[in-house]
Write an enzyme that holds these catalytic residues in place. Sequence first.
Site, short mmCIF file in Angstrom:
data_model
loop_
_atom_site.label_atom_id
_atom_site.label_comp_id
_atom_site.label_asym_id
_atom_site.label_seq_id
_atom_site.Cartn_x
_atom_site.Cartn_y
_atom_site.Cartn_z
N PHE A 1 0.82 -1.22 0.00
CA PHE A 1 0.00 0.00 0.00
C PHE A 1 0.86 1.28 0.00
O PHE A 1 0.82 2.08 -0.95
CB PHE A 1 -0.94 -0.07 1.21
CG PHE A 1 -1.64 1.20 1.56
CD1 PHE A 1 -2.33 1.92 0.59
CD2 PHE A 1 -1.62 1.69 2.87
CE1 PHE A 1 -2.98 3.10 0.92
CE2 PHE A 1 -2.27 2.86 3.21
CZ PHE A 1 -2.95 3.58 2.23
N ILE B 1 13.27 -10.12 1.44
CA ILE B 1 14.34 -9.34 2.12
C ILE B 1 15.12 -10.20 3.11
O ILE B 1 16.20 -9.82 3.55
CB ILE B 1 13.81 -8.06 2.83
CG1 ILE B 1 12.76 -8.39 3.89
CG2 ILE B 1 13.28 -7.05 1.81
CD1 ILE B 1 12.50 -7.24 4.87
N ALA C 1 9.15 -2.99 3.24
CA ALA C 1 8.68 -4.38 3.30
C ALA C 1 8.40 -4.82 4.73
O ALA C 1 9.25 -4.65 5.61
CB ALA C 1 9.72 -5.31 2.67
N THR D 1 6.57 2.49 12.70
CA THR D 1 5.18 2.82 13.01
C THR D 1 5.06 3.46 14.39
O THR D 1 5.93 3.26 15.26
CB THR D 1 4.33 1.52 12.97
OG1 THR D 1 3.08 1.76 13.59
CG2 THR D 1 5.01 0.36 13.72
N ASP D 2 3.98 4.19 14.59
CA ASP D 2 3.69 4.74 15.93
C ASP D 2 3.43 3.62 16.94
O ASP D 2 3.54 3.82 18.15
CB ASP D 2 2.50 5.72 15.88
CG ASP D 2 1.26 5.16 15.19
OD1 ASP D 2 1.23 3.96 14.85
OD2 ASP D 2 0.31 5.95 14.97
N GLU D 3 3.09 2.42 16.43
CA GLU D 3 2.67 1.34 17.33
C GLU D 3 3.82 0.82 18.20
O GLU D 3 3.59 0.17 19.21
CB GLU D 3 2.02 0.20 16.54
CG GLU D 3 0.90 0.73 15.67
CD GLU D 3 -0.04 -0.31 15.10
OE1 GLU D 3 -0.16 -1.39 15.67
OE2 GLU D 3 -0.68 -0.01 14.08
N ALA E 1 5.75 -5.37 18.29
CA ALA E 1 7.01 -5.88 18.86
C ALA E 1 8.01 -6.17 17.74
O ALA E 1 9.20 -5.88 17.86
CB ALA E 1 6.75 -7.13 19.69
N LYS F 1 8.15 -4.74 14.82
CA LYS F 1 8.61 -3.47 14.26
C LYS F 1 9.58 -2.77 15.22
O LYS F 1 10.54 -2.12 14.78
CB LYS F 1 7.41 -2.55 13.94
CG LYS F 1 6.51 -3.04 12.83
CD LYS F 1 7.18 -3.08 11.46
CE LYS F 1 7.47 -1.72 10.89
NZ LYS F 1 8.03 -1.82 9.51
N LEU G 1 -9.08 -1.10 8.54
CA LEU G 1 -10.39 -0.52 8.88
C LEU G 1 -11.04 0.27 7.72
O LEU G 1 -12.19 -0.01 7.36
CB LEU G 1 -10.27 0.38 10.11
CG LEU G 1 -11.60 1.02 10.53
CD1 LEU G 1 -12.54 -0.02 11.12
CD2 LEU G 1 -11.39 2.15 11.52
N PRO H 1 -17.55 -4.57 10.82
CA PRO H 1 -17.24 -4.95 12.20
C PRO H 1 -16.61 -3.81 13.00
O PRO H 1 -15.61 -3.22 12.56
CB PRO H 1 -16.24 -6.11 12.05
CG PRO H 1 -15.79 -6.10 10.63
CD PRO H 1 -16.67 -5.22 9.83
#
Length: 338
Positions: A11, A60, A80, A123-125, A152, A154, A190, A205
């Site tokens: 994406f 990779i 990736a 990522t922010d995560e 975890a 990432k 989402l 959902p």
Amino acid sequence: MKIAVTGGAGFIGSAFVRHWVKNHPQDQLINIDKLTYAGNLENLKEVEKNQNYKFLKADIADTQAMLKALDKVDTLINFAAESHVDRSITDPNPFIETNIKGTAVLLEAARENKVKKIVHFSTDEVFGALSLDSKKKFNATTAHNPRSPYAASKAAAEDIARAYANTYDLPLIILNVSNNYGPFHFPEKLIPLAITNAMEDKEIPVYGDGLSVREWTHVEDTALATEVAIAKGVIGETYLIGTEEELPNIQVLKKILKILNKPESLLKTVKDRLGHDRRYALDSSKARKELGWSQKYDFDKGLAMTVEWFKNNTDWWKRVKSGSYQDYYKQQYEVSQE
Ligand code: NAD
Ligand code: TYD
């Protein structure tokens, strides 16, 4: 300049590749992608015939393939990854293989090939979750506190990258990016799931109370942030990229239904995600000040454009939902590559 992109059939990677190939005709771009379920070469039709674009199907985590692929590469952008939290809860193994081991193999190959600049997508995560009643935001000095197998993996990838930068002077820039949305978004996340389900009058959902908060950046704004990070980013620095516009999931879903003129009765509360992170919020002032980046699209504008894109590209998402998009690689590439 020779630029290598990993995960360019996904994406965000494909948005960056489309942008770069069109706007930097003097550069050679090689797109290295394993073509997992999330990789779709149809995302790159606009640029696949350009002289300055080349595709390589490779993993990779494959040392020999990466050593060869990064030969004479000046700049590497690592998109990736396995990227879907729900899949990481079902089976963390591919996340560990690609996001951790794959990143390590790729960075070692970049070191061997003396790549001059590496932009690693994170990522922010990785920073964990914030509560709804706090005003806190993540910034570049926030400690990692990942809470899902995806986050975890990432966080581990980032730690390996930083260790390489510190130990071997690997020329690294890290981007921690908020949730993205826009064209060619795989309809398991989402926003594209909700748009396509609503268009088919199917239920959408809603996990738990629907009040978890995310910050949504349009994917073209992320492609521009990546371009500016390549041009102006300081080696060794970390930049957080987000719109600073926070939204509860339920509000996002109601906006989608309103644009499509569909009833809110399509929203269906389902069991909450395990370990569901409540809120992410990024302080992106450093990227704004030091890179001069800011978003072109506020959420309402970007969402309206995105819904319009999905309305105009039903073939694309129907082929993704049915799985037939995976035939495209066979038609386009398999014969010529073997
Ligand atoms: P995506 O899942 O849409 O695409 C991932 C791409 O990587 C696919 O083309 C896939 O085939 C490829 N890939 C997977 N494993 C591979 C491997 N072992 N070798 C080579 N290619 C492989 O992901 P996305 O949403 O485009 O995310 C891109 C990057 O941005 C990821 O690193 C992700 O963690 C990060 N990110 C995404 C978001 C988001 O909202 N989508 C937000 C923040 C950060
Ligand atoms: P998602 O798009 O999977 O991104 P992430 O988990 O990386 O933030 O999910 C965004 C938010 O939407 C998250 O709070 C989970 C929620 N969600 C739903 O309520 N329903 C769904 O069907 C999905 C996929 C997500």
